[in-house]
Design an enzyme around this catalytic site. Sequence first.
Site, PDB file in Angstrom:
ATOM      1  N   CYS A   1      -6.403 -58.139  31.630  1.00  0.00           N
ATOM      2  CA  CYS A   1      -7.304 -58.573  30.630  1.00  0.00           C
ATOM      3  C   CYS A   1      -8.156 -57.590  30.165  1.00  0.00           C
ATOM      4  O   CYS A   1      -8.252 -56.322  30.518  1.00  0.00           O
ATOM      5  CB  CYS A   1      -8.211 -59.649  31.195  1.00  0.00           C
ATOM      6  SG  CYS A   1      -9.571 -59.040  32.156  1.00  0.00           S
TER       7      CYS A   1
ATOM      8  N   CYS B   1       0.830  -1.055  -0.118  1.00  0.00           N
ATOM      9  CA  CYS B   1      -0.236   0.095  -0.012  1.00  0.00           C
ATOM     10  C   CYS B   1       0.960   1.326   0.072  1.00  0.00           C
ATOM     11  O   CYS B   1       1.885   1.407   0.666  1.00  0.00           O
ATOM     12  CB  CYS B   1      -0.980   0.140   1.147  1.00  0.00           C
ATOM     13  SG  CYS B   1      -1.964   1.469   1.391  1.00  0.00           S
TER      14      CYS B   1
ATOM     15  N   CYS C   1      -4.217 -12.751  -5.296  1.00  0.00           N
ATOM     16  CA  CYS C   1      -5.002 -13.348  -4.451  1.00  0.00           C
ATOM     17  C   CYS C   1      -5.523 -12.142  -3.589  1.00  0.00           C
ATOM     18  O   CYS C   1      -6.553 -12.310  -2.902  1.00  0.00           O
ATOM     19  CB  CYS C   1      -4.925 -14.600  -3.850  1.00  0.00           C
ATOM     20  SG  CYS C   1      -3.498 -14.524  -2.631  1.00  0.00           S
TER      21      CYS C   1
ATOM     22  N   CYS D   1     -18.071 -47.013  38.361  1.00  0.00           N
ATOM     23  CA  CYS D   1     -19.595 -47.100  38.295  1.00  0.00           C
ATOM     24  C   CYS D   1     -20.272 -48.212  38.382  1.00  0.00           C
ATOM     25  O   CYS D   1     -21.322 -48.615  38.387  1.00  0.00           O
ATOM     26  CB  CYS D   1     -20.268 -46.011  37.183  1.00  0.00           C
ATOM     27  SG  CYS D   1     -20.116 -46.754  35.504  1.00  0.00           S
TER      28      CYS D   1
ATOM     29  N   HIS E   1       3.084 -14.731  -0.045  1.00  0.00           N
ATOM     30  CA  HIS E   1       3.212 -16.276   0.327  1.00  0.00           C
ATOM     31  C   HIS E   1       4.242 -16.665  -0.529  1.00  0.00           C
ATOM     32  O   HIS E   1       4.423 -17.676  -1.070  1.00  0.00           O
ATOM     33  CB  HIS E   1       2.025 -16.999   0.024  1.00  0.00           C
ATOM     34  CG  HIS E   1       1.000 -16.795  -1.092  1.00  0.00           C
ATOM     35  ND1 HIS E   1       1.637 -16.711  -2.404  1.00  0.00           N
ATOM     36  CD2 HIS E   1      -0.034 -15.817  -1.223  1.00  0.00           C
ATOM     37  CE1 HIS E   1       0.654 -16.658  -3.062  1.00  0.00           C
ATOM     38  NE2 HIS E   1      -0.281 -15.923  -2.547  1.00  0.00           N
TER      39      HIS E   1
ATOM     40  N   CYS F   1     -20.755 -43.383  32.348  1.00  0.00           N
ATOM     41  CA  CYS F   1     -20.416 -42.260  32.819  1.00  0.00           C
ATOM     42  C   CYS F   1     -19.447 -41.438  32.353  1.00  0.00           C
ATOM     43  O   CYS F   1     -19.022 -40.453  32.817  1.00  0.00           O
ATOM     44  CB  CYS F   1     -20.115 -42.800  34.327  1.00  0.00           C
ATOM     45  SG  CYS F   1     -18.389 -43.370  34.724  1.00  0.00           S
TER      46      CYS F   1
END
Length: 179
Positions: free
Chosen positions: A69, A5, A18, A76, A23, A59
Amino acid sequence: MVFQCPVEDCRYESCRKCGKEPHIPLRCDEVVQQKRQDEGRLKVEEAMAQAKIRKCPKCSTPFVKSEGCNKMVCRCGTKMCYICRKELQGDPYAHFCKVPHCDHKRCQSCVLFTNAEEDDERAIREAGLTAVKNYNVELKEKEQSGPDVQIDVDGILRQGVHAKAKASTTRRGHHGPHY
């Protein structure tokens, strides 16, 4: 090419093509693809980190298994399978295969004793692959164009995302289920 600018107090820089942040050296379309790749990788890593954590179906208490296992009992009282995450009704052991040396492809049953690390690694990998597919479907629905995002799930595993999941879970004796 970058536009700056000319207003002295502004001097905002943007891409002439764009209008977004500069970039260079990437082309405008490469920036979009990189953003997709980064967003996709983040979603995949989050899904993989969450895959290790099991939650009680009643829960929602989070937990992981370190040994023992695959029949889990939450504080709960709810019983569940660590492998398939289903709630176990009646005799919880009826859910598991009882045939010695079975390969479980025909019986489709879960195994009562397995290696917790192998189970977690398998679940983490599957969650990553599913997240990649879901993200690409999501992109197609939004944009209906562009190539699929390619994310190396095995590379993420090698980098240790599963270590992140391990650090964020509760363990036996710390509010999690017992086994």
